[in-house]
Design a protein around this motif. Structure first.
Motif, PDB file in Angstrom:
ATOM      1  N   ALA A  44       0.864  -1.176   0.000  1.00 34.87           N
ATOM      2  CA  ALA A  44       0.000   0.000   0.000  1.00 34.87           C
ATOM      3  C   ALA A  44       0.897   1.220   0.000  1.00 34.87           C
ATOM      4  O   ALA A  44       2.032   1.173   0.483  1.00 34.87           O
ATOM      5  N   SER A  51       0.491   5.802  -0.098  1.00 33.64           N
ATOM      6  CA  SER A  51      -0.205   7.052  -0.355  1.00 33.64           C
ATOM      7  C   SER A  51       0.789   8.186  -0.173  1.00 33.64           C
ATOM      8  O   SER A  51       1.524   8.206   0.829  1.00 33.64           O
ATOM      9  N   THR A  69      -2.742   6.794  -4.672  1.00 32.19           N
ATOM     10  CA  THR A  69      -3.116   5.932  -3.541  1.00 32.19           C
ATOM     11  C   THR A  69      -3.892   4.713  -4.036  1.00 32.19           C
ATOM     12  O   THR A  69      -3.602   3.575  -3.655  1.00 32.19           O
ATOM     13  N   SER A  84      -2.447   0.892  -4.033  1.00 32.51           N
ATOM     14  CA  SER A  84      -3.048   0.150  -2.919  1.00 32.51           C
ATOM     15  C   SER A  84      -4.234  -0.715  -3.329  1.00 32.51           C
ATOM     16  O   SER A  84      -4.642  -1.591  -2.574  1.00 32.51           O
ATOM     17  N   CYS A  85      -4.801  -0.452  -4.503  1.00 32.70           N
ATOM     18  CA  CYS A  85      -5.981  -1.217  -4.916  1.00 32.70           C
ATOM     19  C   CYS A  85      -5.838  -1.770  -6.340  1.00 32.70           C
ATOM     20  O   CYS A  85      -5.917  -2.968  -6.559  1.00 32.70           O
ATOM     21  N   MET A 101      -6.430   6.421   2.935  1.00 34.87           N
ATOM     22  CA  MET A 101      -6.120   4.992   2.847  1.00 34.87           C
ATOM     23  C   MET A 101      -7.368   4.161   3.187  1.00 34.87           C
ATOM     24  O   MET A 101      -7.549   3.055   2.664  1.00 34.87           O
ATOM     25  N   LYS A 132      -8.832   1.197   0.944  1.00 39.94           N
ATOM     26  CA  LYS A 132      -9.087  -0.159   1.471  1.00 39.94           C
ATOM     27  C   LYS A 132     -10.542  -0.564   1.255  1.00 39.94           C
ATOM     28  O   LYS A 132     -10.837  -1.752   1.055  1.00 39.94           O
TER      29      LYS A 132
END
Ligand code: NAD
Length: 263
Positions: free
Chosen positions: A102, A104, A124, A128-129, A167, A171
């Motif tokens: 992850a 950011s 981010t 992270s995704c 974040m 998530k």
């Protein structure tokens, strides 16, 4: 009558091939998971972020007997594909994918969600995704005998946790991606899990202001009255990779001493 509730294949990962993305050092959650997969017999491939990270990750990859050891910065065009091409060439298959990354930018993470700019938001979500979605896409054709995909999430996806900010938004998207992808690949025997550990003092966590307070709160409020370790996360994650867990998919598994049920 002998009841074989736990035949060997259900409690072992011998012969399984796993890709581990997210080891930075020996505090990383990915390291805890990799140790558990390896202890159960899986053969592992390990990636490291860049040349700066390589020196920290290399000895750990050696401990895991990882023969495939490659750089992977998911923001570098084509690098994710190169890792999967190598796995296809060397192994021809994949059984376990662990995505434990992850990121950011500070200016996005440290401000209010309402103030986040476009670039900070996109970066981010990309790291992270989207990187998990991409890896799942590349892993699917290699999971010829079924398999298990994991990504790491946090409670701040569904509750407002002070200082977790954008974040938490990433998530939430990640957990939704897990549900959709689990539904899409389930018929092929591929399971998809979001693992939600309680707070752990890792490098990534050091970017979150007042993290020590989060640790204190987790310890005092969790029903288990205990912080989790990377080995706790590893053991529970490895359990979900076993054949015995083959009908568990699409959910968020909390490894947090029960913190998420407490007001
Ligand atoms: P960590 O710093 O050990 O691991 C984060 C990893 O992300 C590092 O290996 C880093 O190299 C990698 N990374 C960052 N940007 C990348 C990029 N562009 N390409 C490839 N890799 C990149 O910290 P950690 O706490 O083990 O974090 C692992 C995961 O666990 C993260 O998704 C984190 O959000 C999640 N998580 C952490 C906690 C916690 O309290 N530490 C709790 C719940 C979930």
């Amino acid at each position: 009558m002998t009841i074989l509730a736990f035949p060997e294949t259900k409690v072992g990962l011998t012969g399984r091939k796993g890709l581990i993305v997210g080891i930075a050092n020996d505090q990383s959650i990915a390291w805890g998971c990799a140790k558990a997969f390896r202890a159960l017999g899986a053969e592992l491939a390990v990636t490291y972020l860049n040349d700066c990270a390589k020196g920290f990750v290399e000895p750990l990859a050696r401990e895991l007997d990882a023969l495939i050891f490659m750089p992977l910065d998911v923001s570098v065009e084509g690098q994710t594909e190169q890792v999967f091409e190598r796995i296809e060439k060397e192994w021809g298959q994949l059984d376990i994918l662990l995505h434990s990354i992850a990121f950011s930018p500070k200016e996005a993470l440290h401000g209010r969600v309402i103030d986040v700019g476009r670039d900070g938001f996109l970066k981010t979500l990309e790291i992270s995704c989207w990187s998990f979605m991409r890896m799942a896409h590349l892993a699917e054709p290699l999971m010829k005998n079924g398999g298990t995909m994991f990504t790491m999430t946090y409670y701040g996806s569904r509750m407002v946790v002070e200082n977790y900010n954008v974040m938490g938004v990433a998530k939430a998207a990640l957990e939704a991606a897990v549900r959709y992808i689990a539904a899409e690949v389930g018929p092929k025997g591929i399971r998809v899990h979001a693992i939600s550990p309680g707070p752990l003092a890792t490098r990534a966590a050091s970017g979150i202001p007042e993290f020590d307070e989060l640790l204190d709160k987790a310890q005092s409020k969790a029903p288990a009255r205990s912080l989790v370790s990377i080995d706790d996360v590893g053991a529970a994650t490895a359990f979900l990779a076993l054949d015995g867990a083959k009908l568990i998919t699409g959910g968020v598994t909390y490894i947090d001493g029960g913190y998420h049920i407490i007001d």
